[in-house]
Design a protein around this motif. Structure first.
Motif, short mmCIF file in Angstrom:
data_model
loop_
_atom_site.label_atom_id
_atom_site.label_comp_id
_atom_site.label_asym_id
_atom_site.label_seq_id
_atom_site.Cartn_x
_atom_site.Cartn_y
_atom_site.Cartn_z
N ASN A 169 2.20 42.08 -12.57
CA ASN A 169 1.81 41.31 -13.75
C ASN A 169 1.75 39.84 -13.35
O ASN A 169 2.78 39.19 -13.17
N SER A 170 0.55 39.31 -13.21
CA SER A 170 0.37 37.95 -12.72
C SER A 170 0.93 36.91 -13.69
O SER A 170 1.40 35.84 -13.26
N ALA A 171 0.91 37.20 -14.99
CA ALA A 171 1.44 36.25 -15.96
C ALA A 171 2.95 36.08 -15.78
O ALA A 171 3.48 34.96 -15.88
N VAL A 172 3.62 37.18 -15.53
CA VAL A 172 5.07 37.11 -15.31
C VAL A 172 5.38 36.39 -14.01
O VAL A 172 6.32 35.59 -13.92
N THR A 277 3.36 49.22 -17.69
CA THR A 277 2.20 49.07 -18.57
C THR A 277 2.55 48.42 -19.91
O THR A 277 1.66 47.88 -20.58
N SER A 278 3.82 48.43 -20.28
CA SER A 278 4.25 47.77 -21.52
C SER A 278 4.64 46.32 -21.29
O SER A 278 4.97 45.61 -22.23
N GLY A 279 4.64 45.88 -20.02
CA GLY A 279 5.00 44.51 -19.70
C GLY A 279 6.49 44.29 -19.51
O GLY A 279 6.93 43.16 -19.31
N LYS A 280 7.28 45.37 -19.52
CA LYS A 280 8.73 45.24 -19.36
C LYS A 280 9.14 45.17 -17.89
O LYS A 280 10.29 44.84 -17.60
N ALA A 281 8.23 45.54 -16.99
CA ALA A 281 8.49 45.44 -15.56
C ALA A 281 7.34 44.67 -14.92
O ALA A 281 6.19 44.77 -15.37
N ALA A 282 7.64 43.93 -13.87
CA ALA A 282 6.64 43.05 -13.27
C ALA A 282 5.86 43.70 -12.15
O ALA A 282 4.72 43.30 -11.88
N VAL A 283 6.44 44.71 -11.47
CA VAL A 283 5.81 45.32 -10.30
C VAL A 283 5.95 46.83 -10.39
O VAL A 283 6.96 47.35 -10.89
N TYR A 284 4.93 47.53 -9.90
CA TYR A 284 4.94 49.00 -9.91
C TYR A 284 4.19 49.49 -8.69
O TYR A 284 3.02 49.16 -8.49
N ASN A 285 4.86 50.23 -7.84
CA ASN A 285 4.28 50.71 -6.59
C ASN A 285 3.72 52.12 -6.79
O ASN A 285 4.47 53.08 -6.96
N ILE A 286 2.40 52.23 -6.78
CA ILE A 286 1.77 53.54 -7.01
C ILE A 286 0.37 53.51 -6.40
O ILE A 286 -0.14 52.45 -6.03
N GLU A 301 -3.91 46.53 -23.93
CA GLU A 301 -4.67 45.28 -23.97
C GLU A 301 -3.78 44.06 -23.80
O GLU A 301 -4.21 43.02 -23.28
N ALA A 302 -2.51 44.18 -24.16
CA ALA A 302 -1.59 43.04 -24.08
C ALA A 302 -1.33 42.61 -22.64
O ALA A 302 -0.97 41.46 -22.39
N VAL A 303 -1.49 43.54 -21.70
CA VAL A 303 -1.22 43.20 -20.29
C VAL A 303 -2.46 43.37 -19.41
O VAL A 303 -2.43 42.97 -18.24
N ARG A 304 -3.52 43.90 -19.96
CA ARG A 304 -4.69 44.30 -19.16
C ARG A 304 -5.25 43.15 -18.32
O ARG A 304 -5.53 43.31 -17.12
N ALA A 305 -5.37 41.99 -18.91
CA ALA A 305 -5.97 40.86 -18.19
C ALA A 305 -5.05 40.28 -17.12
O ALA A 305 -5.50 39.54 -16.24
N ASP A 306 -3.77 40.63 -17.17
CA ASP A 306 -2.79 40.06 -16.25
C ASP A 306 -2.46 40.96 -15.07
O ASP A 306 -1.74 40.56 -14.15
N VAL A 307 -2.97 42.19 -15.08
CA VAL A 307 -2.62 43.14 -14.03
C VAL A 307 -3.50 42.94 -12.80
O VAL A 307 -4.72 42.80 -12.88
N ASP A 308 -2.86 42.90 -11.65
CA ASP A 308 -3.55 42.81 -10.37
C ASP A 308 -2.74 43.64 -9.38
O ASP A 308 -1.76 44.30 -9.75
#
Length: 444
Positions: A169-172, A277-286, A301-308
């Motif tokens: 999550n780039s915003a975080v 995906t709910s924004g409660k964690a910043a990184v996810y390895n998958i 949609e709340a996190v969609r634009a921030d995911v990279d």
């Protein structure tokens, strides 16, 4: 048109008493190198022992292809013997192998058990088969490499291709004032900065054990290369060697930095993904098998634009390159040399030619480079980015340790990794225990 049936085979209880010794004592009279046997093509039912989701892309594509083939060959059908649960599948597969009752096609990783089957001449040489079918050059080298045994021989056909990355999550990250880690050694500081923002640094499915085992594989791959796991499983290296001890110390440091959520060992796959995906964690390895959930408008949609995402960082003195990381092609399909005949060859010739186009049309990455993946209409830019990234994978790939070690050593490794990250044992205690376990089981 023949109807392709999907049903689960029943293994007689009496077979469960058979062990690997039964398998290793039998020598096949078949010729694994005879990939184009003479004779008439006589339609019949052939079976495939599977360890894949019944509604997954591989099975769906193969059902469609088998229906097409059956329309041209009345009397043909493909019986899919499906056991998605991996432990149950392995028990069934090894039991049938011990009883010399494996069907025409069967799923397997490049495990020590599978190597013994190949050594006994019970599996068709896939390098020769693909060459004979004129398809060898179509396959991604990384997809084939993942299926090969340590000696480079190939006895499994890949039906998938994935790359694994760290979604973030780039915003975080921006709020924490940090950049994407340039080195694996940056992870503890990254976790501490993210925790200060009130989020879980890294979401982890600890319940299924293999995701944490992936983390175990990272440091040795960067420090010693892909040969290290091969040397360990063969008893030529130990867990207390520099690469193993460094990995244990790195994982211990992740635990001490609070990188994973509290209670991670009891968190399942869906819940771990939901944390990210709910924004409660910043990184996810998958891996890219989750593109439909992470790179389409299915993502919140709340996190969609921030995911990279970023790929596996290197370390100082890394012996592998930045474009080399986990690029699995899934469990492979072996061909039983004892039941291989003109029909099986003809069906495989048709199926393997058609499969890439049918599979790629679903939005999945094909194990071949001969087709383009269909990007869904609801995809975000990350979908195409990940697909393009898959075309740039380097020569070396991380082999997941659970596909390499014997079952007893792997089970103990998974247990000890959880204790290590929880801080219940030290890195020195971890490698001492694992070396003792390895000494007990190597060669079994």
């Amino acid at each position: 048109m023949s109807k392709i049936t999907t049903r689960t085979a029943f293994v007689a209880a009496s077979l469960l008493t058979l062990g690997l010794a039964g398998c290793s004592s039998a020598t096949s009279d078949a010729d694994p190198t005879n990939v184009n046997p003479e004779g008439e093509i006589e339609a019949r039912e052939i079976s495939w022992l599977l360890s894949r989701p019944a509604d997954g892309g591989v099975i769906t594509a193969m059902e469609e292809i088998a229906d097409e083939y059956a329309a041209e060959h009345p009397g043909f059908s493909l019986n899919l013997i499906t056991t998605p649960d991996r432990p149950s599948y392995i028990q069934k597969y090894e039991t049938l192998a011990a009883a010399n009752q494996l069907p025409e096609l069967f799923d397997t990783d490049a495990t020590p058990f599978a190597q013994k089957l190949a050594d006994k001449g019970q599996m068709v040489d896939v390098d020769l088969l693909l060459e004979d079918l004129g398809l060898a050059d179509d396959y991604r080298e990384a997809a084939l490499t993942y299926q090969r045994f340590d000696d480079g021989s190939l006895y499994m056909v890949p039906f998938e291709f994935q790359i694994e990355m760290f979604w973030y999550n780039s915003a975080v990250f921006d709020a924490a004032g940090i950049d994407v880690p340039a080195s694996l050694d940056d992870f503890p500081a990254m976790c501490e900065a993210l925790s200060a923002q009130g989020v879980t640094p890294i979401a982890l499915d600890g319940q299924d054990l293999w995701p944490l085992e992936r983390y175990w594989a990272y440091y040795p791959f960067r420090m010693a290369g892909p040969e290290y796991v091969q040397q360990v499983k063969n008893g030529e290296a130990t867990f207390s060697d520099p690469a193993g001890l460094a990995s244990a110390e790195w994982l211990y440091s992740l635990g001490q930095a609070g990188c994973f959520q509290e209670g991670f060992s009891s968190t399942g796959y869906a819940d771990a993904q939901a944390l990210f995906t709910s924004g409660k964690a910043a990184v996810y390895n998958i891996g890219t098998w989750e593109l439909a959930n992470l790179a389409t408008d299915s993502l919140d949609e709340a996190v969609r634009a921030d995911v990279d995402y970023f790929t596996l960082p290197v370390i100082d003195g890394s012996v592998t390159e930045a474009d080399e990381y986990v690029a699995p092609s899934g469990i492979g399909m072996a061909v039983n040399a004892e039941t291989y005949d003109p029909l099986v060859r003809d069906f495989l010739a048709y199926a393997l030619e058609r499969y890439p186009e049918v599979y790629a049309a679903t939005g999945a990455l094909s194990p071949t480079s001969s087709v383009e993946t269909t990007i869904p209409d609801n995809a975000t830019d990350l979908y195409s980015k990940a697909v393009d990234q898959a075309d740039e994978v380097g020569e070396e790939t991380i082999m997941p340790w659970d596909t390499q070690l014997d079952a007893a050593t792997n089970t103990r490794l998974q247990q000890e990794l959880t204790l290590l990250v929880q801080g219940d044992i030290t890195p020195d205690e971890f490698v001492e225990t694992m070396d003792a376990t390895l000494a007990e089981n190597v060669g079994d």
